[in-house]
Write an enzyme that holds these catalytic residues in place. Structure first.
Site, PDB file in Angstrom:
ATOM      1  N   THR A 198     -12.100  20.204 -31.012  1.00  0.00           N
ATOM      2  CA  THR A 198     -10.937  19.337 -31.240  1.00  0.00           C
ATOM      3  C   THR A 198     -11.326  18.117 -32.064  1.00  0.00           C
ATOM      4  O   THR A 198     -12.413  17.581 -31.893  1.00  0.00           O
ATOM      5  CB  THR A 198     -10.392  18.802 -29.885  1.00  0.00           C
ATOM      6  N   ARG A 226      -2.573  30.297 -24.015  1.00  0.00           N
ATOM      7  CA  ARG A 226      -2.764  28.977 -23.409  1.00  0.00           C
ATOM      8  C   ARG A 226      -2.645  27.866 -24.461  1.00  0.00           C
ATOM      9  O   ARG A 226      -3.199  27.952 -25.553  1.00  0.00           O
ATOM     10  CB  ARG A 226      -4.138  28.931 -22.750  1.00  0.00           C
ATOM     11  N   GLY A 228      -3.073  23.581 -24.804  1.00  0.00           N
ATOM     12  CA  GLY A 228      -3.524  22.354 -24.138  1.00  0.00           C
ATOM     13  C   GLY A 228      -2.662  21.169 -24.536  1.00  0.00           C
ATOM     14  O   GLY A 228      -1.515  21.319 -24.966  1.00  0.00           O
ATOM     15  N   ASP A 229      -3.222  19.994 -24.387  1.00  0.00           N
ATOM     16  CA  ASP A 229      -2.486  18.756 -24.706  1.00  0.00           C
ATOM     17  C   ASP A 229      -2.397  18.486 -26.204  1.00  0.00           C
ATOM     18  O   ASP A 229      -1.466  17.813 -26.670  1.00  0.00           O
ATOM     19  CB  ASP A 229      -3.205  17.561 -24.066  1.00  0.00           C
ATOM     20  N   THR A 249      -8.538  13.621 -25.940  1.00  0.00           N
ATOM     21  CA  THR A 249      -9.368  14.813 -26.067  1.00  0.00           C
ATOM     22  C   THR A 249      -9.925  15.155 -24.691  1.00  0.00           C
ATOM     23  O   THR A 249      -9.967  14.303 -23.811  1.00  0.00           O
ATOM     24  CB  THR A 249     -10.493  14.603 -27.097  1.00  0.00           C
ATOM     25  N   GLY A 250     -10.331  16.394 -24.529  1.00  0.00           N
ATOM     26  CA  GLY A 250     -10.869  16.810 -23.239  1.00  0.00           C
ATOM     27  C   GLY A 250      -9.975  17.857 -22.592  1.00  0.00           C
ATOM     28  O   GLY A 250      -9.216  18.545 -23.282  1.00  0.00           O
ATOM     29  N   GLY A 252      -7.251  19.677 -21.513  1.00  0.00           N
ATOM     30  CA  GLY A 252      -5.851  19.533 -21.879  1.00  0.00           C
ATOM     31  C   GLY A 252      -4.879  19.582 -20.715  1.00  0.00           C
ATOM     32  O   GLY A 252      -3.914  18.814 -20.666  1.00  0.00           O
TER      33      GLY A 252
HETATM   34  C1  SD4 Z   1      -7.445  21.290 -25.209  1.00  0.00           C
HETATM   35  N1  SD4 Z   1      -7.699  18.928 -25.452  1.00  0.00           N
HETATM   36  O1  SD4 Z   1      -7.072  22.296 -25.808  1.00  0.00           O
HETATM   37  C2  SD4 Z   1      -8.139  20.193 -25.979  1.00  0.00           C
HETATM   38  C3  SD4 Z   1      -9.616  20.391 -25.926  1.00  0.00           C
HETATM   39  C4  SD4 Z   1     -10.425  19.231 -26.389  1.00  0.00           C
HETATM   40  O2  SD4 Z   1     -12.440  18.362 -26.977  1.00  0.00           O
HETATM   41  O3  SD4 Z   1      -9.947  18.151 -26.657  1.00  0.00           O
HETATM   42  N2  SD4 Z   1     -11.716  19.363 -26.518  1.00  0.00           N
HETATM   43  O4  SD4 Z   1      -7.302  21.174 -23.995  1.00  0.00           O
END
Ligand code: SD4
Length: 338
Positions: A198, A226, A228-229, A249-250, A252
């Protein structure tokens, strides 16, 4: 200190040393920076910021800067943001992206396949359709109708290897700070590029306008379909030109739960600094997750309308790239809760 030096040398050996004098000692948080400013997530942000900066320094729009900036990362074949990314459980790479400008215009694509620059399609959705979000086949059809070519459906060499490895156990287990893999295990990727899934970017242009972008392949080996955020306006990204901008980030699923980016902008509206605002959102997440929080990473970066930059992470290990009005581009270690 020794460790920081080692990390710096690793970056230098990748040709990044000339861009960042002391990448891990910078402190932008709490400081009001002169505009234009561009800030992005993880270490790949350094290269993305440079492309954004090219536009900003010529009095270009923040919107153009955040689009072109993250396109650099999307195009890095072995960088796991774009088509070089780890696939879903079915072995297919599916991409999500969104973009937002200074007038609450926004566009998003989710579950998009075979498109090199999802962020560009998100912008086209924003500018050429009456909608905000297009998904899957429809998003792909729209891209093709706009003259965008479909890429081959094939995994990068690295992703193929990782997928084959994953198939042995077929276990869904997100790895905390996987985005830093190249730093913690240099040389792992054959061409020396970074292993990200990301990138999020927010910028303020010389006119004082804010915009943001976020693009991802999502979590590796996710269930098919799926999301994410990252492509969700308010969760992964939010811009309110009178207040500030934030990108997350992270994990989601958990960022969605707290409407990460919008909540951050909301806290800034209440008078919290960008760093405090990011921290408050992650505190909420920590409260919700309790002891399970140690198994996930989540982070937010933010810029206020006054040009203050801040970030916060749930766990240690989140870094972000800040480029200021002088073109000084550096990596900063975010403060963290756990
Ligand atoms: C997700 N937020 O798809 C993203 C993943 C991400 O660093 O940010 N990774 O959930």
């Amino acid at each position: 200190m020794k460790k920081d030096r080692r990390k710096f040398l690793q970056l230098s050996s990748l040709g990044l040393g000339s861009m960042i004098l002391n990448p891990f000692s910078g402190k932008a948080s709490g400081k009001i920076l002169q505009k234009p400013i561009v800030v992005s997530t993880w270490d790949a942000g350094i290269r993305a910021n440079m492309a954004a900066w090219e536009i900003l320094q010529q009095n270009g729009r923040a919107l153009d800067a955040v689009e072109k900036g993250v396109m650099v990362t999307e195009a890095e074949r072995n960088c796991c943001v774009g088509l070089g990314a780890n696939p879903d459980r079915d072995g297919k790479v599916t991409l999500d992206a969104c973009i937002m400008d200074e007038n609450f215009n926004c566009g998003s694509v989710v579950f998009l396949e075979r498109i090199k620059h999802p962020i560009h399609i998100a912008r086209l959705v924003m500018e050429k359709t009456p909608h905000v979000m297009l998904a899957g086949e429809g998003a792909q059809q729209f891209a093709v109708s706009q003259g965008i070519p479909l890429e081959k459906q094939e995994l990068s060499k690295e992703a193929k290897k990782e997928y084959e490895e994953w198939l042995k156990k077929t276990e869904y287990k997100p790895v905390i700070n996987i985005e830093n893999k190249q730093i913690t295990a240099p040389g792992k990727l054959s061409d020396g590029s970074f292993n990200h899934d990301t990138i999020g970017m927010i910028a303020m242009d010389a006119a004082g306008n804010l915009s943001g972008s976020c693009t991802t392949s999502g979590m590796g080996f996710k269930m098919r379909g799926r999301i994410g955020d990252s492509p969700i306006i308010g969760a992964g990204l939010y811009v309110d030109n009178e207040i500030g901008a934030a990108v997350a980030t992270g994990q989601g699923e958990d960022i969605i739960r707290v409407a990460g980016a919008h909540s951050t902008v909301n806290y800034m509206q209440q008078g919290f600094s960008p760093e405090e605002a990011c921290k408050k959102v992650l505190e909420k997440l920590l409260k919700i997750k309790g002891s399970k929080a140690k198994d996930i990473q989540a982070a937010v970066i933010a810029i206020s309308k006054t040009g203050e930059v801040g970030a916060y992470a749930l766990q240690k290990g989140f870094i972000y790239a800040v480029c200021d009005a002088n073109g000084k581009n550096r990596l900063i270690n975010a403060n963290f809760l756990i």
